[in-house]
Design a protein around this motif. Structure first.
Motif: not given
Length: 554
Positions: A154-155, A81-83, A74-77, A57-58
Motif C-alpha cells: 500500500l505504501y 509511519r507508512q500506515l 525498528e520495523q514497527g516504527a 508509541l504508534a
C-alpha cells in the motif's frame, strides 16, 4: 492423578496464553497512555501518535508478532509511519469515527472491526482491527496481522512520490506541528517554485492569447485578455501550490488548511478577473460608441447605463465571492443554516433592515434604464445647480458650480421633483430683465441687443433666439425682458455679458434710466351753485352757460 491433571491444565494454559503474553515483546511494556480497549480507541490512539511523530508509541497498536522480537521496534516504527500516509490519503476522514466504541467490537462480527478496503491494481486490501488476549486475562484491539503485512504494498502505491525515505532519516523521524521535516521542505520549495512559475506561465499565456487575438482582430478580446494580467498569476499560484501540497502528502489538518488557502486564492483570482473584465468591457463599449455617435445626450445615457450596470455586476461579484469564501468553513456554514432554520423574528428584522438598501439597489437599476438623470447632466436639486458627476447604486454625486460636491440618495431622484436642464438638448433660453424709463426708444434698444450678440457675446450666443419686449408697465418704469439662447455651460456667462453691455448702453443715455418724477398742478375752484329767483334769471343763467367763454359775472 489429580496433581498430573492440574499440571497438564497449567501447561495448557501457559501454551494457550503464550501468544497473548508474547504480543510485540520487542516493543517492551506499552505506556499507560496506550488505550487499546475498543476499536475506536485503538484507531484514534494510533492516529494521534503518528501525527505527533511518535512512531515508536504508534507501533504498540500494530500486531508485530510475525516479526522477530529484535526487529519489532525498528520495523514497527517504520510500518506505523507508512500506515499513516495510507490512512491519511486513501480513507475518508469519517472512517475512524465509524468504528465501534464497545470493548466487544461489532456485535455482528466480534472477531474484527473493519476500517475500509483499499484497492491496489487488481487486488484489494482490507484494513482491519482484531482482538487479542493478554496474559493477565484482558483483551486488546490492534491492527490485524494481515493488515500490517499489507502496509508495504500500500505504501509503495500511495506513499510519497518525489520525496521520502531516500532522504536522510532525520527528515522523517519526528514531526514539527504535525509535519515531517521533509514535508516542510517540500512546502517551502512548492511556494517558491509556484511563485516563479506562476509569473512565467502568466506571461506565456498572455503572449499566446494576445497573438491569437491579433489574428482574429477582435478589439473586445484584447480587453478580455488584458483583464487576466494579475488574476491569472494568482490562479496559477493557487493551482501549483495545490499540486505541490498533494505531492507532499500532508496530513488531513494541514491538507485542509492548504486547500482552504488555495480555494480562497482561486475565488479571489476569479472575482478579480471579473471586476477587471467589467471595467475593461465598459470602457471598450464606451470608446467604440463614442467614435460613431454624434448625439452627446445619447453618449451620456450610454455612459450612465454602463456605470450603473457595472456597479450592479460588481456588487453581485463581491456578494457571491464572499458567500463562496464563507461556505468553505463548516462552522460558518452550520451557523448560517441554524440561523436560517430558527430565524423567524430575526428574518423579519433582517428583512425590514434590508428593505431600504434593496430599494436603493432597485432604484439604481431603474435609473439606469429610464434615465431621468445621466452622467454629465446639468440639474437643479436641493436648490443647488450643478452637473451629475457620478451615479452609484445608492447615491448620486452632483458637482455644484462652485466646485462643491452634493451627495444625494438615489431614491430621491425618483421620489422628489428636480430640474434637469439637459433633457431637452444642450441649448436653453436665458432671461435678462432691465428697468428703463417710459421715454426709452425700444427700437434702438433692440438694435443694441443685436449688436451685443454679434460682437461681445458672439462666442456665447448660439444664434437661435434673441428677443426684447416690454414685459410689464410699472407705476414709474418699464420692465423690459431680454431672452437669449445658448448652451448650458455658457448660458450664465451669456446673460451676464448682455446685462453688462445693456447697462453700459443705458448709462450713456441717462434720460433712459428710471427717474423719480414730482409734478405740481394748479388747483381749480368751482363756484357754488345758487338757486335762480325767477324765470328770467334762470334763462340768463342758461344762456351764459351756453356761451363759449363760460359763465360771466354781471
Amino acid at each position: 492423578m489429580r496433581r498430573t491433571s492440574a499440571g497438564l491444565s497449567l501447561l495448557l494454559s501457559i501454551l494457550v496464553s503464550w501468544q497473548a503474553w508474547a504480543l510485540n515483546p520487542g516493543l517492551g511494556t506499552p505506556p499507560s497512555r496506550v488505550d487499546r480497549q475498543t476499536p475506536y480507541a485503538t484507531a484514534n490512539g494510533f492516529s494521534d501518535a503518528v501525527h505527533q511523530g511518535d512512531y515508536a508509541l504508534a507501533a504498540h497498536y500494530l500486531y508485530l508478532d510475525y516479526l522477530p522480537a529484535s526487529s519489532q521496534k525498528e520495523q514497527g516504527a517504520r510500518l506505523a509511519r507508512q500506515l499513516k500516509f495510507v490512512l491519511d490519503h486513501k480513507l475518508p476522514s469519517t472512517a475512524l469515527a465509524s468504528l465501534s466504541k464497545e470493548p466487544e467490537g461489532d456485535p455482528e462480527n466480534p472477531r474484527f472491526d473493519q476500517i475500509g478496503i483499499i484497492p491496489v491494481e487488481e487486488m484489494s486490501y482490507p484494513l482491519r482491527l482484531t482482538r487479542v488476549s493478554l496474559p493477565e486475562g484482558g483483551k486488546v484491539w490492534v491492527f490485524a496481522e494481515a493488515t500490517v503485512k499489507s502496509i508495504e504494498p500500500l505504501y509503495q502505491r500511495y506513499g510519497p512520490v518525489l520525496l521520502g525515505e531516500e532522504l536522510p532519516a532525520v527528515l522523517f523521524e519526528r514531526t514539527v506541528l504535525g509535519l515531517e521535516p521533509w514535508q516542510w521542505l517540500a512546502l517551502v520549495l512548492t511556494v517558491a517554485g509556484a511563485g516563479v512559475l506562476s509569473v512565467l506561465l502568466e506571461r506565456l499565456s498572455l503572449w499566446v492569447l494576445l497573438r491569437v487575438v491579433h489574428w482574429t482582430r477582435l478589439g473586445w478580446a484584447v480587453a478580455l485578455v488584458s483583464s487576466g494580467r494579475g488574476p491569472l498569476k494568482l490562479l496559477y499560484f493557487a493551482l501549483l501550490t495545490a499540486l505541490g501540497a498533494e505531492l507532499a502528502l500532508l496530513p488531513p489538518k494541514a491538507g485542509n488548511i492548504v486547500r482552504h488557502i488555495d480555494t480562497t486564492l482561486s475565488i479571489i483570482a476569479v472575482a478579480w478577473f471579473i471586476l477587471r473584465f467589467l471595467r475593461a468591457t465598459a470602457q471598450y463599449v464606451h470608446e467604440s460608441v463614442a467614435q460613431d455617435a454624434q448625439d452627446a445626450g445619447r453618449m451620456r445615457g450610454l455612459r450612465t447605463q454602463l456605470s450603473v450596470m457595472r456597479s450592479v455586476f460588481e456588487a453581485a461579484t463581491y456578494l457571491i465571492a464572499a458567500a463562496l469564501l464563507l461556505m468553505q468553513f463548516e462552522t460558518v456554514r452550520n451557523v448560517g443554516v441554524s440561523l436560517l432554520a430558527s430565524a423567524g423574528l430575526a428574518g423579519i428584522v433582517i428583512g425590514l433592515a434590508a428593505q431600504k438598501p434593496v430599494a436603493s439597489l432597485l432604484a439604481g437599476i431603474q435609473i439606469s434604464f429610464t434615465q431621468p438623470i445621466r452622467i454629465g447632466d446639468a440639474v437643479i436639486v436641493e436648490n443647488e445647480f450643478g452637473w451629475v458627476e457620478e451615479i452609484t447604486l445608492t447615491y448620486v454625486v452632483v458637482k455644484v458650480w462652485d466646485e462643491r460636491r452634493l451627495v444625494i440618495p438615489i431614491s430621491q431622484f425618483l421620489d422628489k421633483p428636480f430640474q434637469n436642464w439637459s433633457r431637452g438638448g444642450q441649448s436653453m433660453l436665458g432671461v435678462v430683465r432691465v428697468l428703463v424709463d417710459f421715454s426709452t426708444d425700444l427700437d434702438l434698444l433692440r438694435a443694441e441687443l443685436k449688436r451685443i450678440l454679434e460682437t461681445e457675446a458672439k462666442a456665447l450666443w448660439d444664434g437661435r433666439v434673441s428677443t426684447l419686449v416690454v414685459e410689464d408697465v410699472l407705476d414709474r418704469t418699464l420692465q423690459v425682458r431680454v431672452v437669449v439662447s445658448g448652451s448650458l455651460g455658457v448660458l450664465f456667462d451669456l446673460r451676464a455679458v448682455v446685462r453688462e453691455q445693456l447697462m453700459k448702453y443705458l448709462r450713456a443715455r441717462p434720460h433712459w434710466l428710471p427717474t423719480t418724477r414730482t409734478e405740481a398742478r394748479a388747483a381749480i375752484t368751482v363756484p357754488p351753485k345758487s338757486e335762480p329767483k325767477d324765470d328770467d334769471a334762470k334763462d340768463d343763467t342758461e344762456a351764459a352757460s351756453d356761451s363759449p367763454l363760460g359763465p360771466t359775472r354781471p
